[in-house]
Design an enzyme around this catalytic site. Sequence first.
Site, PDB file in Angstrom:
ATOM      1  N   LYS A  99       0.746  -1.200  -0.032  1.00  0.00           N
ATOM      2  CA  LYS A  99       0.122  -0.066  -0.077  1.00  0.00           C
ATOM      3  C   LYS A  99       1.135   1.243  -0.087  1.00  0.00           C
ATOM      4  O   LYS A  99       1.928   1.259   0.499  1.00  0.00           O
ATOM      5  CB  LYS A  99      -0.955   0.080   1.204  1.00  0.00           C
ATOM      6  CG  LYS A  99      -1.842  -1.190   1.322  1.00  0.00           C
ATOM      7  CD  LYS A  99      -2.874  -1.135   0.073  1.00  0.00           C
ATOM      8  CE  LYS A  99      -3.757  -2.517   0.342  1.00  0.00           C
ATOM      9  NZ  LYS A  99      -3.141  -3.624  -0.417  1.00  0.00           N
ATOM     10  N   ASP A 100       0.172   2.203  -0.326  1.00  0.00           N
ATOM     11  CA  ASP A 100       0.886   3.748  -0.501  1.00  0.00           C
ATOM     12  C   ASP A 100       1.750   4.001   0.737  1.00  0.00           C
ATOM     13  O   ASP A 100       0.844   3.933   1.842  1.00  0.00           O
ATOM     14  CB  ASP A 100      -0.067   4.481  -1.094  1.00  0.00           C
ATOM     15  CG  ASP A 100       0.487   5.981  -1.755  1.00  0.00           C
ATOM     16  OD1 ASP A 100       1.473   6.544  -0.940  1.00  0.00           O
ATOM     17  OD2 ASP A 100       0.313   6.253  -2.920  1.00  0.00           O
ATOM     18  N   THR A 101       2.831   4.628   0.577  1.00  0.00           N
ATOM     19  CA  THR A 101       3.472   5.113   1.858  1.00  0.00           C
ATOM     20  C   THR A 101       2.823   6.405   2.342  1.00  0.00           C
ATOM     21  O   THR A 101       2.419   6.499   3.968  1.00  0.00           O
ATOM     22  CB  THR A 101       4.888   5.449   1.610  1.00  0.00           C
ATOM     23  OG1 THR A 101       5.385   4.063   1.239  1.00  0.00           O
ATOM     24  CG2 THR A 101       5.564   5.908   2.958  1.00  0.00           C
TER      25      THR A 101
END
Length: 446
Positions: A99-101
């Site tokens: 998932k996106d940071t």
Amino acid sequence: MASYTRTSSDLDKYLGLEFYALASPGTGGRLKESLEDFLVQEVSIDGEVASPKCSYVEGGGQYTWLVLEKRKIDTVAAVKIVAKHFGLRLKDVGIAGLKDTNAVTYQFISLQADVTKEMIEEFNSKHSYIKLHCPMKRPFSLRPGLLYGNYFTIKVREVDCLNCLEDLVEELSEKKMVPNYYGYQRFGSIRPVTHIVGKKILKGEYKEAIDELLLRIFPGESENSQKARSFLKETGDYQQALEIFPKTLRSERTIIRYLAKHPGDYVGALRSISSYIKKLFIGAYQAYLFNRLLSKRMEYGLSYIYPSPGDSVGIFRSTSQPVITGLLRVNETNLSKVREWIDRGQAALVLPVFGYRSQLSLGRVGDIEKELLREEEIDISLFRLKSIPEASSAGTYRMAALKPIGLEHQVFGNGYEIKFRLYKGMYATVLLREFIKPSDPAKQGF
């Protein structure tokens, strides 16, 4: 022959995202003014949306599933923290996707351990960027790919043309899909070098690959990073550079440490970094080739939704879950039938993600693939890396079109909120770039 709108963004062109499918003017605007502006919730293979509200049916089994909430930390780093806290090996912690940071994200995670609510409360009290929620028993662990996709809730602020939003939504409802490019985060929008490093590794230019990774400076990175790279470029002193390279640059520091002990062994230096990162470099170049191939097709007026003779289509197990169970080569005889299947959601046009086992398409579309490979001076056999075999890639296929599911939007002040689901492996930023049409994606939060 279809026609498409060209991007004006230099970064888009650099990463192969050369066209827009939606011709309506963009809204402009910025993403990620705050972490809460970009919410990602994993959708499990059976349709459950990851949430801290814990409305899941309790099951049974030897694995504990939880909802992992994270902010400003990547999934791999978060998993390592969880494993260390509970005294587990990394392989005992399962995830379905990364998932996106720079977002607020919720995803499912499985532990091969018994975890009580008290243990979760203790964990949450010790960590601010990571939280665990909703323990539930399941008879199997999570593994990469075991998800349907993700549900996004995204706010776009500082919008230039709110009136453009309705035109874009209407156009999307007519076209239904946009090109399924690999998004900016696959390459890095601040330091978009991963695909360049990957290409140089493929071509056996190992020193040049390392120089690209260590020495190339981009204006958007931190001042400390720029100073460290400049120092190493000017002095070539790996030992001293290790003292000043930021600790966050883990791969760079690993390579520098190796070269300080083994001068000139560039293959060994690349092999010293994790297999995940090595595959990331090669995968980024594969993604770049896919983007360029998709753009080339659009440049020649071909559809990104419907196939031409010589293309391949993926056949779905069901219309509710677009899992590809087989491939079919398209010809003049079956072309109209395949178009019907795509309209009914039973199939999708797929393009090659090149690897050493890739089979080039036939006819005109095959000629486009060959043209791209000639321009890149690449042969697909190079993806079998003899010096770094652990980074080799056989190749695969990827759907050429992205279809958002259940899209909703609403305006607030000088911005708007948009909600939608995407199938796994698809990038929300690819859809958002069609709406925003950013002139400077990095500065606009992409």
